[in-house]
Scaffold this motif. Structure first.
Motif, PDB file in Angstrom:
ATOM      1  N   GLN A 118       0.796  -1.307   0.123  1.00  0.00           N
ATOM      2  CA  GLN A 118       0.027  -0.153   0.067  1.00  0.00           C
ATOM      3  C   GLN A 118       0.936   1.231   0.219  1.00  0.00           C
ATOM      4  OE1 GLN A 118      -2.731  -0.856  -0.833  1.00  0.00           O
ATOM      5  NE2 GLN A 118      -3.675  -2.453   0.095  1.00  0.00           N
ATOM      6  N   ALA A 119       1.864   1.308   0.715  1.00  0.00           N
ATOM      7  CA  ALA A 119       2.696   2.696   0.798  1.00  0.00           C
ATOM      8  C   ALA A 119       3.852   2.204   1.406  1.00  0.00           C
ATOM      9  CB  ALA A 119       2.035   3.780   1.741  1.00  0.00           C
ATOM     10  N   GLY A 120       5.002   3.001   1.209  1.00  0.00           N
ATOM     11  CA  GLY A 120       6.531   2.709   1.642  1.00  0.00           C
ATOM     12  C   GLY A 120       6.925   3.619   2.800  1.00  0.00           C
ATOM     13  N   SER A 121       5.717   4.633   3.392  1.00  0.00           N
ATOM     14  CA  SER A 121       6.076   5.733   4.268  1.00  0.00           C
ATOM     15  C   SER A 121       5.149   5.109   5.611  1.00  0.00           C
ATOM     16  CB  SER A 121       5.440   7.014   3.911  1.00  0.00           C
ATOM     17  OG  SER A 121       5.036   7.756   4.978  1.00  0.00           O
ATOM     18  N   ASP A 122       6.203   5.269   6.582  1.00  0.00           N
ATOM     19  CA  ASP A 122       5.677   4.538   8.001  1.00  0.00           C
ATOM     20  C   ASP A 122       4.302   5.549   8.329  1.00  0.00           C
ATOM     21  OD1 ASP A 122       6.900   2.456   7.850  1.00  0.00           O
ATOM     22  OD2 ASP A 122       8.592   3.011   9.489  1.00  0.00           O
ATOM     23  N   ALA A 123       4.477   6.785   8.151  1.00  0.00           N
ATOM     24  CA  ALA A 123       3.679   7.788   8.726  1.00  0.00           C
ATOM     25  C   ALA A 123       2.278   7.534   7.776  1.00  0.00           C
ATOM     26  CB  ALA A 123       4.161   9.220   8.130  1.00  0.00           C
ATOM     27  N   VAL A 124       2.469   7.379   6.429  1.00  0.00           N
ATOM     28  CA  VAL A 124       1.080   7.103   5.887  1.00  0.00           C
ATOM     29  C   VAL A 124       0.465   5.599   6.006  1.00  0.00           C
ATOM     30  CG1 VAL A 124       0.343   6.509   3.488  1.00  0.00           C
ATOM     31  CG2 VAL A 124       1.802   8.258   3.925  1.00  0.00           C
ATOM     32  N   LEU A 125       1.483   4.551   6.280  1.00  0.00           N
ATOM     33  CA  LEU A 125       0.800   3.334   6.649  1.00  0.00           C
ATOM     34  C   LEU A 125       0.331   3.475   7.980  1.00  0.00           C
ATOM     35  CD1 LEU A 125       3.862   0.967   5.865  1.00  0.00           C
ATOM     36  CD2 LEU A 125       1.712   0.889   4.699  1.00  0.00           C
ATOM     37  N   GLY A 126       0.934   4.042   9.010  1.00  0.00           N
ATOM     38  CA  GLY A 126       0.117   4.480  10.313  1.00  0.00           C
ATOM     39  C   GLY A 126      -1.369   5.085   9.954  1.00  0.00           C
ATOM     40  N   ARG A 127      -1.407   6.006   9.418  1.00  0.00           N
ATOM     41  CA  ARG A 127      -2.627   6.619   8.989  1.00  0.00           C
ATOM     42  C   ARG A 127      -3.655   5.887   8.422  1.00  0.00           C
ATOM     43  NH1 ARG A 127       0.341  11.303   7.758  1.00  0.00           N
ATOM     44  NH2 ARG A 127      -0.193  11.019   5.507  1.00  0.00           N
ATOM     45  N   MET A 128      -3.099   4.778   7.484  1.00  0.00           N
ATOM     46  CA  MET A 128      -3.798   4.125   6.777  1.00  0.00           C
ATOM     47  C   MET A 128      -4.387   2.845   7.672  1.00  0.00           C
ATOM     48  SD  MET A 128      -1.963   3.022   3.389  1.00  0.00           S
ATOM     49  CE  MET A 128      -2.181   4.175   1.630  1.00  0.00           C
ATOM     50  N   ASN A 129      -4.049   2.829   8.771  1.00  0.00           N
ATOM     51  CA  ASN A 129      -4.454   1.677  10.001  1.00  0.00           C
ATOM     52  C   ASN A 129      -3.878   0.418   9.463  1.00  0.00           C
ATOM     53  OD1 ASN A 129      -5.411   0.647  12.288  1.00  0.00           O
ATOM     54  ND2 ASN A 129      -7.355   0.383  11.256  1.00  0.00           N
ATOM     55  N   THR A 186       3.770 -10.190  -5.648  1.00  0.00           N
ATOM     56  CA  THR A 186       3.138  -9.106  -6.280  1.00  0.00           C
ATOM     57  C   THR A 186       2.395  -8.156  -5.116  1.00  0.00           C
ATOM     58  OG1 THR A 186       1.062 -10.561  -6.461  1.00  0.00           O
ATOM     59  CG2 THR A 186       2.571 -10.216  -8.637  1.00  0.00           C
ATOM     60  N   THR A 187       2.082  -7.142  -5.404  1.00  0.00           N
ATOM     61  CA  THR A 187       1.559  -6.224  -4.267  1.00  0.00           C
ATOM     62  C   THR A 187       0.602  -4.952  -4.650  1.00  0.00           C
ATOM     63  OG1 THR A 187       2.213  -5.160  -2.323  1.00  0.00           O
ATOM     64  CG2 THR A 187       3.196  -4.055  -4.417  1.00  0.00           C
ATOM     65  N   ASP A 188      -0.095  -4.455  -3.756  1.00  0.00           N
ATOM     66  CA  ASP A 188      -0.966  -3.182  -4.198  1.00  0.00           C
ATOM     67  C   ASP A 188      -0.455  -1.888  -3.754  1.00  0.00           C
ATOM     68  OD1 ASP A 188      -2.685  -5.008  -5.257  1.00  0.00           O
ATOM     69  OD2 ASP A 188      -4.150  -5.082  -3.674  1.00  0.00           O
ATOM     70  N   VAL A 189      -0.487  -0.926  -4.443  1.00  0.00           N
ATOM     71  CA  VAL A 189       0.193   0.432  -3.779  1.00  0.00           C
ATOM     72  C   VAL A 189      -1.231   1.578  -4.163  1.00  0.00           C
ATOM     73  CG1 VAL A 189       1.488   2.143  -4.297  1.00  0.00           C
ATOM     74  CG2 VAL A 189       2.654  -0.047  -4.194  1.00  0.00           C
ATOM     75  N   ILE A 190      -1.231   2.186  -2.965  1.00  0.00           N
ATOM     76  CA  ILE A 190      -2.047   3.275  -3.130  1.00  0.00           C
ATOM     77  C   ILE A 190      -1.134   4.739  -3.362  1.00  0.00           C
ATOM     78  CG2 ILE A 190      -4.147   4.713  -2.326  1.00  0.00           C
ATOM     79  CD1 ILE A 190      -5.064   2.127  -1.107  1.00  0.00           C
ATOM     80  N   VAL A 191      -1.553   5.428  -4.193  1.00  0.00           N
ATOM     81  CA  VAL A 191      -0.717   6.811  -4.371  1.00  0.00           C
ATOM     82  C   VAL A 191      -1.872   7.874  -3.795  1.00  0.00           C
ATOM     83  CG1 VAL A 191       0.911   6.060  -5.643  1.00  0.00           C
ATOM     84  CG2 VAL A 191      -1.012   7.293  -6.764  1.00  0.00           C
ATOM     85  N   GLY A 192      -1.231   8.811  -3.135  1.00  0.00           N
ATOM     86  CA  GLY A 192      -2.192  10.179  -3.016  1.00  0.00           C
ATOM     87  C   GLY A 192      -3.160   9.957  -1.932  1.00  0.00           C
ATOM     88  N   PHE A 193      -2.835   9.098  -0.951  1.00  0.00           N
ATOM     89  CA  PHE A 193      -3.482   9.035   0.482  1.00  0.00           C
ATOM     90  C   PHE A 193      -3.457  10.168   1.122  1.00  0.00           C
ATOM     91  CE2 PHE A 193      -4.124   7.856   4.857  1.00  0.00           C
ATOM     92  CZ  PHE A 193      -5.499   7.017   4.628  1.00  0.00           C
ATOM     93  N   PRO A 194      -4.602  10.759   1.692  1.00  0.00           N
ATOM     94  CA  PRO A 194      -4.582  12.235   2.369  1.00  0.00           C
ATOM     95  C   PRO A 194      -3.302  12.393   3.161  1.00  0.00           C
ATOM     96  CG  PRO A 194      -6.685  11.298   2.706  1.00  0.00           C
ATOM     97  CD  PRO A 194      -5.797  10.258   1.892  1.00  0.00           C
TER      98      PRO A 194
END
Ligand code: 5AD
Ligand code: SF4
Length: 449
Positions: A264-275, A300-308
């Motif tokens: 989903q994301a590579g940033s721990d801050a974003v992963l945290g907000r994504m729960n 394989t993986t899923d990635v979301i870009v542009g999460f708030p």
């Protein structure tokens, strides 16, 4: 009476594909045949997805187009099922007045009864709710005679901040292992060669079951007792991906060496907000253990870009993670706000243009990585499950490797769909591999992948 006919259109994930096959089975048991086009059908069924706004728009615009057809053919019934039906219930009728019946994801078995009710009353019928009711005994109409989906669990308890699924499909419920084993065994006995086990988070399979049976236990039972040639599963969640499961992928002959593990994301801050419940370091550790234990495993993986709140620096961490982990393939999405989710009210919306630019960047990066990761397959021999004639080249056959890559290949006339053959890879591309069948290899003995 003339036989009635039905036409189904499916949007969204494999879970919906599997549900459509079940509904086709229910309709067949009721004496319907499947129509080739909506214009010929007495019942039109739209199985919908609401994971992103675009999927929802597509379903409603199809319903709009079909309302014209309904005016020309009075008596045609329009049914909406799937996640939009589940989420909006009777609200569907306000947005799409041509709809006659709204059926939730846990109520597929009520399809015949609802159709009868609409016919008798002339007014729309709605049945939604997440507590499961008795399943319909009909056998699914499978779109393939070789590969089948088998749902092992329903719902999701994870509440990732962006995701509508737990709000729509309700709490996690696992099917009893005996039921799953029975279904896979009868598929194998009927000639199916591959089964994909489905659930929103298959790794947490078995929670609440007594006696205890975790997902790795289920895989072991299926491998030992059903006779199915190949087993796959999707989707996994990193926070529940255990060492026991890694060992199951490594050791069980029928379990394919292919794992879909959304980052989903590579940033721990974003992963945290994504729960999401893990950090990049946690993900790296699981990925490392998996790739070390199962050499050549396809991940394989899923990635979301542009999460708030995703800054340029956060996004750079996603790019760096993709460069480091070098997935075999990714599904990437621009964040789509879904009302009712935790992220709906979050500040820091990323402008659409920026989301599009970030999406294009990850897709371009991944294109190169996928090609590079496939190149070492050149000259190797892989095990291919033959599916049939290649669409692009009717003189060739097509099939899939254990890693789930498509292979178009030349073979002699002795090969038929359902065979497992060794194919020597002569070309690699982003969408497919090319090859020729080997003569002196027995893929079941040869340890090929
Ligand atoms: N916006 C964008 N992508 C989403 N996904 C789930 N919800 C959203 C959303 N609101 C993606 C996730 C998930 C995949 C099935 O869809 O990456 O893993
Ligand atoms: Fe959605 Fe997260 Fe559940 Fe997957 S695990 S269905 S992304 S809430």
């Amino acid at each position: 009476m003339q036989t009635r006919s039905a036409w189904l259109q499916t949007f969204g994930c494999q879970m919906n594909e599997a549900d459509s096959e079940k509904m086709a089975g229910i309709l067949r048991a009721e004496g319907y045949r499947l129509a080739a086009a909506p214009e010929e059908a007495d019942v039109i069924l739209i199985n919908t997805c609401s994971i992103r706004a675009k999927a929802e728009q597509k379903a409603f615009s199809l319903a709009g187009r079909l309302s014209t057809l309904k005016r020309r053919r009075p008596g045609t019934l329009l049914v909406m099922t799937g996640c939009i039906a589940q989420k909006l219930g009777a609200g569907v009728l306000r947005r799409a007045p041509a709809v006659d019946a709204v059926i939730g994801t846990a109520r597929l078995g009520e399809l015949p009864e609802l159709l009868e009710r609409v016919r008798a009353s002339g007014s729309p019928a709605v049945s939604v709710g997440t507590e499961p009711r008795e399943a319909h005994p009909a056998v699914a109409v499978r779109s393939s005679r070789l590969k089948a989906w088998v749902t092992v669990m329903f719902g999701c308890d994870n509440f990732c901040a962006y995701c509508i699924v737990p709000h729509v499909r309700g709490r996690e419920r696992s099917r009893a292992p005996g039921e799953v084993i029975g279904e896979v065994a009868s598929l194998a006995a009927a000639g199916f060669r591959e089964v994909t086990l489905l659930g929103q988070n298959v790794n947490s399979y078995g929670r609440g079951l007594a006696p205890r049976c975790g997902f790795a236990d289920l895989l072991r039972e299926l491998d030992a007792r059903t006779g199915i040639g190949r087993l796959r599963f999707t989707t996994s969640h990193p926070k529940d991906f255990t060492g026991e499961l890694i060992r199951a992928v490594r050791d069980l002959p029928s379990v394919c060496e292919a794992v879909h593990l959304p980052l989903q994301a590579g940033s721990d801050a974003v992963l945290g907000r994504m729960n999401r419940g893990y950090s990049l370091e946690d993900y790296r550790r699981i990925h490392g253990e998996l790739t070390a234990a199962v050499p050549g495993v396809v991940v394989t993986t899923d990635v979301i870009v542009g999460f708030p709140g995703e800054t340029a620096a956060d996004f750079a961490r996603t790019v760096a993670a993709l460069e480091e982990l070098r997935f075999d393939g990714i599904f990437s999405f621009a964040y789509s706000p879904r009302e009712g989710t935790a992220a709906w009210g979050m500040s820091g919306a990323v402008p659409e243009r920026e989301k599009a630019a970030r999406l294009a960047a990850v897709q371009e990066l991944q294109y190169g990585i996928t090609l590079e990761k496939r190149r070492p397959l050149l000259g190797s021999v892989v095990e291919v499950l033959v599916e049939g004639a290649s669409r692009r080249d009717p003189g060739a056959l097509t099939g899939r490797t254990r890693g789930n890559a498509i292979v178009n290949f030349r073979a002699d006339g002795t090969v038929s769909p359902g065979d497992l053959v060794g194919v020597s890879i002569t070309g690699t591309g982003f969408l497919a591999l090319e090859g020729a069948m080997t003569i002196d290899q027995d893929p079941q003995q040869g340890g090929v992948r």
